[in-house]
Design a protein around this motif. Structure first.
Motif, mmCIF file in Angstrom:
data_model
loop_
_atom_site.group_PDB
_atom_site.id
_atom_site.type_symbol
_atom_site.label_atom_id
_atom_site.label_comp_id
_atom_site.label_asym_id
_atom_site.label_seq_id
_atom_site.Cartn_x
_atom_site.Cartn_y
_atom_site.Cartn_z
ATOM 1 N N MET A 108 0.814 -1.212 0.000
ATOM 2 C CA MET A 108 0.000 0.000 0.000
ATOM 3 C C MET A 108 0.851 1.266 0.000
ATOM 4 O O MET A 108 0.410 2.308 -0.480
ATOM 5 N N ASP A 109 2.073 1.187 0.486
ATOM 6 C CA ASP A 109 2.963 2.338 0.378
ATOM 7 C C ASP A 109 3.224 2.660 -1.089
ATOM 8 O O ASP A 109 3.221 3.831 -1.494
ATOM 9 N N ARG A 110 3.427 1.623 -1.894
ATOM 10 C CA ARG A 110 3.631 1.832 -3.326
ATOM 11 C C ARG A 110 2.328 2.229 -4.014
ATOM 12 O O ARG A 110 2.307 3.154 -4.846
ATOM 13 N N VAL A 111 1.233 1.549 -3.662
ATOM 14 C CA VAL A 111 -0.060 1.822 -4.306
ATOM 15 C C VAL A 111 -0.485 3.270 -4.089
ATOM 16 O O VAL A 111 -0.899 3.961 -5.020
ATOM 17 N N LEU A 112 -0.387 3.737 -2.867
ATOM 18 C CA LEU A 112 -0.835 5.097 -2.551
ATOM 19 C C LEU A 112 0.045 6.150 -3.207
ATOM 20 O O LEU A 112 -0.379 7.285 -3.438
ATOM 21 N N GLY A 113 1.272 5.747 -3.542
ATOM 22 C CA GLY A 113 2.169 6.690 -4.195
ATOM 23 C C GLY A 113 1.890 6.873 -5.671
ATOM 24 O O GLY A 113 2.305 7.879 -6.261
ATOM 25 N N VAL A 114 1.183 5.901 -6.277
ATOM 26 C CA VAL A 114 0.941 5.977 -7.732
ATOM 27 C C VAL A 114 -0.538 6.037 -8.096
ATOM 28 O O VAL A 114 -0.878 6.367 -9.235
ATOM 29 N N ALA A 115 -1.438 5.711 -7.150
ATOM 30 C CA ALA A 115 -2.869 5.734 -7.458
ATOM 31 C C ALA A 115 -3.314 7.162 -7.754
ATOM 32 O O ALA A 115 -2.933 8.101 -7.055
ATOM 33 N N GLU A 116 -4.132 7.334 -8.787
ATOM 34 C CA GLU A 116 -4.532 8.670 -9.221
ATOM 35 C C GLU A 116 -6.026 8.925 -9.155
ATOM 36 O O GLU A 116 -6.454 10.073 -9.028
ATOM 37 N N ASN A 117 -6.831 7.897 -9.248
ATOM 38 C CA ASN A 117 -8.275 8.095 -9.371
ATOM 39 C C ASN A 117 -9.055 7.506 -8.200
ATOM 40 O O ASN A 117 -10.069 6.847 -8.370
ATOM 41 N N GLY A 118 -8.563 7.743 -6.997
ATOM 42 C CA GLY A 118 -9.312 7.325 -5.826
ATOM 43 C C GLY A 118 -9.217 5.847 -5.521
ATOM 44 O O GLY A 118 -8.311 5.142 -5.967
ATOM 45 N N SER A 119 -10.191 5.361 -4.773
ATOM 46 C CA SER A 119 -10.141 4.012 -4.231
ATOM 47 C C SER A 119 -10.200 2.931 -5.312
ATOM 48 O O SER A 119 -9.592 1.872 -5.170
ATOM 49 N N LYS A 120 -10.916 3.173 -6.409
ATOM 50 C CA LYS A 120 -11.010 2.166 -7.463
ATOM 51 C C LYS A 120 -9.653 1.913 -8.079
ATOM 52 O O LYS A 120 -9.243 0.767 -8.289
ATOM 53 N N ASP A 121 -8.932 2.986 -8.373
ATOM 54 C CA ASP A 121 -7.606 2.846 -8.948
ATOM 55 C C ASP A 121 -6.670 2.180 -7.943
ATOM 56 O O ASP A 121 -5.850 1.330 -8.304
ATOM 57 N N ALA A 122 -6.779 2.560 -6.665
ATOM 58 C CA ALA A 122 -5.928 1.966 -5.636
ATOM 59 C C ALA A 122 -6.218 0.468 -5.497
ATOM 60 O O ALA A 122 -5.285 -0.333 -5.341
#
Length: 380
Positions: free
Chosen positions: A308-322
């Protein structure tokens, strides 16, 4: 005892000006008439009710055997939460108070019928109260300390504080902590946020853990579905709240505030992705799936910090993208996991021999993190 009223000599203790505190006596047979046990449970809407643990039958029997024996001395008192309808009348005269306590008479109203709610609740001494209700010495005087508080929060706060010599069950404390808003001892205060998040995961409709977490209030008909022990999730969240964890940035150390909503969302996103990555292992009893076992929850919790450290650093469109990115990251470790069958070849151990011990948790989590990092490097 008169009809619908118990009147006793009492001391009013000058301790808290907002919460009257009295010391008085009841006969053993009167305890069950005056006080009830507020068992911990949840209503249909998920609201927490009560705070007391279940009856310990062997403990009650031991007390009862003593009470029914010879030469009884029973100094162990009860602590009751009294209703605001109690009345205290101080005695007249110059010696009625010494500045610490006032002598007087307390009146406690009784229920109109056996089916009506009893006026007081037992905060401490429920096992003793059950034995007192059954002893043949129904006239035995019992010491009672009673404070006037109908607010469940005040009662729960006192319940947690007085039960320190004989520790309360961990899951009972964990479920009660989110309901207490008064200042708590440091040890309990540190557990409050993880317990609050676990309560949300067990109650919220969008949580993959909804109804799957076994808590103190979990009733008999739901125990078969509650396959995850709350203490495993609480421990995983506690680790993630440490400075190296993914939840730590959502704690504002300068003003003591936390963004619990953001933390909850991260947990829901990650564990939903875990559920959908391993659908065959999700929701099963720990004996059938080590993913639902303490060792699986703790190990996947440590992997969450990396993913999630990596995911939150690259996610752009909210929870769906994450969520989609979390799924992609978990896919890197999926082929190497053996939650319900086979062996973990790297560990040289069958799937069902993994145990919820520090050694196995450390070994499995290190393996998962190593596989993830190596797979990520290969994919780059």
């Amino acid at each position: 005892m008169t009809e619908n009223l118990i009147r006793r000599r009492a001391l009013r203790i000058e301790q808290n000006p907002n919460i009257p505190l009295y010391v008085f006596t009841l006969q053993a047979g009167e305890v069950d008439v005056v006080a009830d046990v507020a068992r911990i449970s949840r209503d249909e809407a998920g609201k927490l009710l009560g705070y007391q643990r279940p009856e310990k039958k062997q403990h009650v029997k031991q007390i009862l055997d003593y009470l029914d024996g010879e030469n009884v001395l029973f100094p162990n008192g009860l602590i009751l939460a009294l209703p605001s309808s109690v009345r205290f009348k101080g005695s007249r005269g110059p010696n009625s108070t010494d500045g610490l306590a006032t002598i007087g008479t307390i009146e406690i109203p009784l229920p109109d019928s056996p089916e009506s709610p009893r006026p007081a609740l037992i905060v401490d001494g429920q096992q003793r109260s059950l034995a007192l209700a059954r002893t043949k010495r129904s006239k035995l005087p019992v010491t009672v300390a009673g404070f006037v508080a109908e607010d469940l929060e005040v009662q729960r706060d006192q319940f947690l504080r007085v039960n320190t010599v004989s520790p309360l069950p961990t899951n009972l404390v964990s479920e009660l902590l989110p309901e207490v808003n008064t200042k708590l001892p440091t040890r309990l205060s540190a557990r409050k946020l993880p317990s609050t998040l676990v309560n949300a995961l067990n109650q919220d409709s969008d949580s993959p853990f909804r109804g799957l977490i076994k808590q103190a209030s979990t009733t008999g008909d739901r125990k078969s579905e509650a396959v995850v022990k709350d203490n495993s999730l609480i421990s995983a969240i506690e680790e993630s709240l440490s400075p190296s964890g993914v939840l730590f940035p959502y704690k504002n150390l300068s003003n003591g505030t936390t963004d619990a909503a953001a933390m909850r969302d991260i947990l829901v996103i990650y564990w939903t992705a875990v559920r959908d990555t391993f659908p065959e292992a999700w929701g099963l009893a720990p004996a059938k799936s080590r993913l639902m076992h303490g060792v699986g929850i703790r190990s996947m919790g440590r992997l969450m910090d990396r993913i999630m450290d990596r995911v939150l650093g690259v996610a752009e469109n909210g929870s769906k993208d994450a969520y989609e990115k979390a799924m992609a990251e978990l896919a890197l470790v999926k082929p190497y996991c053996h939650w319900t069958k086979g062996r973990w070849p790297e560990l040289n151990i069958p799937w069902n021999e993994l145990q919820n011990t520090p050694r196995h948790i450390s070994t499995l989590s290190n393996l998962l993190i190593r596989i993830y990092l190596q797979s990520r490097m290969s994919a780059s």
